[in-house]
Enzyme design. Sequence first.
Site, PDB file in Angstrom:
ATOM      1  N   GLU A  72       0.809  -1.224   0.000  1.00 15.85           N
ATOM      2  CA  GLU A  72       0.000   0.000   0.000  1.00 15.85           C
ATOM      3  C   GLU A  72       0.843   1.276   0.000  1.00 15.85           C
ATOM      4  OE1 GLU A  72      -2.767  -3.120   1.899  1.00 15.85           O
ATOM      5  OE2 GLU A  72      -0.660  -2.512   2.166  1.00 15.85           O
ATOM      6  N   PHE A  83     -12.098  -6.603  14.289  1.00 12.86           N
ATOM      7  CA  PHE A  83     -10.973  -7.053  13.474  1.00 12.86           C
ATOM      8  C   PHE A  83     -10.682  -6.037  12.372  1.00 12.86           C
ATOM      9  CE2 PHE A  83      -9.525  -9.587   9.718  1.00 12.86           C
ATOM     10  CZ  PHE A  83      -8.272  -9.930  10.227  1.00 12.86           C
ATOM     11  N   GLN A  84      -9.446  -5.606  12.284  1.00  9.61           N
ATOM     12  CA  GLN A  84      -8.966  -4.643  11.293  1.00  9.61           C
ATOM     13  C   GLN A  84      -9.712  -3.313  11.346  1.00  9.61           C
ATOM     14  OE1 GLN A  84      -8.631  -6.592   7.410  1.00  9.61           O
ATOM     15  NE2 GLN A  84      -6.612  -7.356   7.987  1.00  9.61           N
ATOM     16  N   LYS A 138     -18.387  -0.800   5.750  1.00  8.87           N
ATOM     17  CA  LYS A 138     -18.849  -1.855   4.845  1.00  8.87           C
ATOM     18  C   LYS A 138     -20.350  -1.798   4.614  1.00  8.87           C
ATOM     19  CE  LYS A 138     -18.268  -6.827   4.004  1.00  8.87           C
ATOM     20  NZ  LYS A 138     -17.808  -6.615   2.613  1.00  8.87           N
ATOM     21  N   MET A 181      23.469  10.054   2.326  1.00 12.14           N
ATOM     22  CA  MET A 181      23.292  11.379   2.908  1.00 12.14           C
ATOM     23  C   MET A 181      23.651  11.370   4.395  1.00 12.14           C
ATOM     24  SD  MET A 181      22.458  14.058   1.199  1.00 12.14           S
ATOM     25  CE  MET A 181      22.806  15.717   1.736  1.00 12.14           C
TER      26      MET A 181
END
Length: 565
Positions: free
Chosen positions: A50, A112-113, A162, A460
Site C-alpha cells: 500500500e 478485526f482490522q 462496509k 546522505m
Amino acid sequence: MDITGRKLFVKALQEEGVDTIFGYPGGTVTDLFDELYKQDEIEIVLPRHEQGLLHEAEGYAKSTGKVGVCLVTSGPGATNIMTGLADAHYDNIPLVCFTGQVPLSLIGNDAFQEVDIVGMTRSITKYGVTVRDRKDLGKIIKMAFHIASTGKPGPVLIDLPKDIQTASGPAEYPDSVQIRGYKPNESVHIGQLKKAYKLLKSAKKPLILAGGGVNIAKANELLKEFAEKMNVPVVTTIMGKGAIATTGMHGKYASNKAVSECDVLFSIGTRFNDRITGDLNEFAPKAKIVHIDVDTASISRNVVVDVPIVSDAKLALEKLLEWAEPKDTAAWQERIKAWNEKNPLEMRRDRGMTPQMIMEHINHTFDEAIFVTDVGQNQMWATQYLDIDEKRQMITSGGLGTMGFGFPAAIGAKIGNRDTEVVCVTGDGGFQMNIQEMATAIVQGTPVIICLLNNQYLGMVRQMQQLFYGKRYSAVCLRKRRSCPANCKGPNEACPPYTPDFVALAESYGAHGIRVEREEDIQAALDKARTYKDAPTVIEFLILSDEIVLPMVKGGNPMSEMILK
C-alpha cells in the site's frame, strides 16, 4: 430509483473522469472491487504494497495534473498509506483515498482490522471523513474531489464502512457542491501586488525565488516571460525545479550568495521551510521580502515578510505581466555570474565515474522525459545537474523527504504517460524500500529506466557522519554484516559482497539489468535501456562511497556558511 453505495461509488468515479485507480483489496472493500470488476472504463492498478500504491498515485497525479485515486482496505491497509498521505500533504499533491471500514455498528468495539484512520491522518490530509449515512455518500465524494484539486491541492481521505457500501440510497451524483467554510482564494489583492511590483521595480539587486507553487499553478511560461521582461535573475527551490528552464540553479554557491546579498527577494509559491532558509535569523538579511502564496497559513509562518500576497501564482503573474517593464540589472547579474565562476557546480573528474557525469549523459540522451528521484544524495545530484525545461519534468519528494518514493512514483508517472520516457534516479538504500513494486512495473508493462547510484551506503547520513561526526559511520553501510568490525571507518578489501545483486534481482522479476563501472560505458547503457519496451531496466552505476553533495550547509546554519570542499 435508489442504488447501493457500491454502485454510486463507481458511478461517482466515472463522472469525475477517473481512468485509473490504485487499489489493494481486502475484507472491507471487496464489495467495491466487485463493482469495479463489472465495468471497463476504470483500470485497476494492483501494487505489491500500500505504501507503493500511494507513491504510484502521487507520481500519476503529479505527472498528469489529474487527481490520483486510491482504494485500500481497513486496518493495516489503511495504516500502510499514511506515509504516502503525509508525503502528498507536504508536497500539495491532489489525491482522493478511499479506505474500507468495519460496519458502523462495530466502530469503537476494537473489531478485526478496525482503526480510526480519519483520526490518525487528520494532520496530514486536507480533509478526512467517515461516511455515516448512505444518503450523504454522493455529496461527500464530490466534496473530496473538489477539495483535493482546488486552492492548495492535497490528499483527502474518505472512510467507507462496509454497510454503507451495501446500503441503498439516492442514485444522484451532484454536478457541483457548496462547502461552508471552504472558499479557495480565486483573486489577487491588486493593492498589495502593486506594492510588491514597486518594490521590485526600485530594487538594485532583485531576485525571484520560485517554489513548487509555480509548477502546481502551471505558471512556468508566465514566470519565464516576467523574469525576462524585467531582467530579474531567478533561483528555485527543490520543488520549484522546472518552474523556469534551469541548469542546476538549485544548490549552487551563486544561488545561495544571491539570496544572502539581494535587496528584494520576490518569492512565489514557496513555504520557506528550514531546507530553504537555514538559520531564519540570517535568511536574506539585506532584503525586503515579497511572498506570494495561495495558502494564507504559509505566509509569514516561518519568515516574516514585508509584502504578503495571498494568490495563486498564475493569477499573480498574469497581472504582474501587465505592468512589467525592463530594468537595469546588468551589474547585479555580472556579480552573480562572478560568484558562479568562482565556485562552479562541478565535481572532480579525476576519480572515475561521478554522479555529475551520469546526469550529463542523461541530459544528452533524453530530449523529452519525466525524471523522478528518490531521496538522499541521488536527489541532490539530480536537482543540481539535470536540465529541466518545458519538455522535461521533475518529480521528487520535497517536504517529507520520503525514501522509497522514487521507483513507485516513476511507475505511476509512466502509467499516466505511456508515450513519454520515464527515468528514475535512485540510490541503493531508497530503491530497496519499495523494490517489491518491480512486480507492479512488470505486470503493468511500464518500461521505466532506473538509474541506480550504488555507493553501498545510506549516503546522505554517511556524508553528515563524515563531516560532523568524526567519521563514525554508524548504521549506514549496506554491506556490513555481523562478522564485520564494530568500528569500521570505510570500505576496504576485507568487505563482504553487496546484497542484493541488483542486476540478478531485476532479471529474477523479468526486468533487464545492466551494471556500469566506467564513464565510457554510461552512454551505451542508457542507449541499450531505451531499446527495451517490454519491461523496466535497472542500470546499476557503481560510484565511489565517499562522493558527497556540495555545496552543503549544516542544518540550522546560515545559508552563507557553505561547505565548498
